[in-house]
Design an enzyme around this catalytic site. Sequence first.
Site, PDB file in Angstrom:
ATOM      1  N   VAL A 220      46.940  40.310  39.352  1.00 18.53           N
ATOM      2  CA  VAL A 220      47.888  41.345  39.775  1.00 18.53           C
ATOM      3  C   VAL A 220      49.175  41.163  38.992  1.00 18.53           C
ATOM      4  CG1 VAL A 220      49.269  42.167  41.730  1.00 18.53           C
ATOM      5  CG2 VAL A 220      46.917  41.383  42.089  1.00 18.53           C
ATOM      6  N   CYS A 221      49.671  42.230  38.403  1.00 11.96           N
ATOM      7  CA  CYS A 221      50.913  42.133  37.637  1.00 11.96           C
ATOM      8  C   CYS A 221      52.070  41.766  38.560  1.00 11.96           C
ATOM      9  CB  CYS A 221      51.226  43.465  36.961  1.00 11.96           C
ATOM     10  SG  CYS A 221      52.867  43.472  36.215  1.00 11.96           S
ATOM     11  N   VAL A 222      52.811  40.741  38.183  1.00 10.75           N
ATOM     12  CA  VAL A 222      53.892  40.237  39.040  1.00 10.75           C
ATOM     13  C   VAL A 222      54.989  41.279  39.240  1.00 10.75           C
ATOM     14  CG1 VAL A 222      55.036  39.039  37.105  1.00 10.75           C
ATOM     15  CG2 VAL A 222      55.512  38.326  39.445  1.00 10.75           C
TER      16      VAL A 222
END
Lengths: 116, 99, 125
Positions: free
Chosen positions: A76-78
């Site tokens: 998941v993109c931070v």
Amino acid sequence: MKFGILVKESPYNFQAFDSAYNFVIAAIKKGHEITGIFFYDDAVYAANKYLDPPQGERNIRLYMDDLKSKGVRLVVCVAAGKRRGLTNDTVSGSAEISGLGQLLELSIESDRLITF
Amino acid sequence: MLNIVKKSPYETSSLSSCLKYIKKGDVILFTEDGIYAVKKGGMFEKHVSDASQTCSIYYLSPDTEARGIKSDEIISLAKPVDYQGFVDLAIDSPKSITW
Amino acid sequence: MVDQESKAKIMFLCKTAPYGTIYEQEAIEAMIMFSAYEQDISVAFIGDGVLSLKKGQNPSLINIKNFTQTYLVIVDDFEVSHLYVEKESLEERGMKEEDLLTEVEVLKRADLISRIDEMKVILPF
């Protein structure tokens, strides 16, 4: 062959998550390697650990767990996640939070990158 | 190039953008709501048939079946694939664009 | 330094207008991150994507940060290799090169198609 997967659309407004899931399962069945699934834009919502759909309805968390159990990295993109309330506290156990560098790595290391 | 068209051509420019960018030898795969483009008698039949002069046309059959579109309701130049066929198409083309 | 030959050619294909969805904003964030890894990054604006480059935007009126300003510096400061704009998409929307907020390479669609063909990966936004 190595496949990287990018999912960009919300798992409730769109079919993208399901299409990506079915693609990945088919690729694994055929003996291919999945370098990872990167969740960006509203697709990050798939990794919310508090998802609680009504009984009998498709449960994204179970699909995520299934992918994880097959050895697929769920990233998941931070930045996209933080903006939408997804942090280490709220992300489901099967997914990991990491940076956009991971998407670049998938782009470079995979033979194919498929966007959903 | 594998061109994946997943939005309804009646609602978005997904198909029309794709058609502007195809080259000879490309593959177009219709998935999700994109599959409405290959329904017989629909207003995009001609567009898809023109594209088939230079490109191969496929549709994801789980997506047509899910939407109640039987194979005899689909323009005959479009060929069905399942998800494993989708994977094969992704292998055959060195890159893809999802429109 | 990564030598030019071994750099991966990656293109952001921006086809969405800037504020109605978040795609354009998060595409820019990805471009900036990618550019830090010394790869060969291009950005191409087609369709409604060209609207992101319109001069004179003031999205503070709709509570949005003016993120398209990043395009003013993305080539010089972030080492993105190319900003391509499709000529036909500009014309369809009644725009000219002078209407754009920064210097870009305006290409005919046929030429852009050959650039796309050189890429390893195309990321649609």
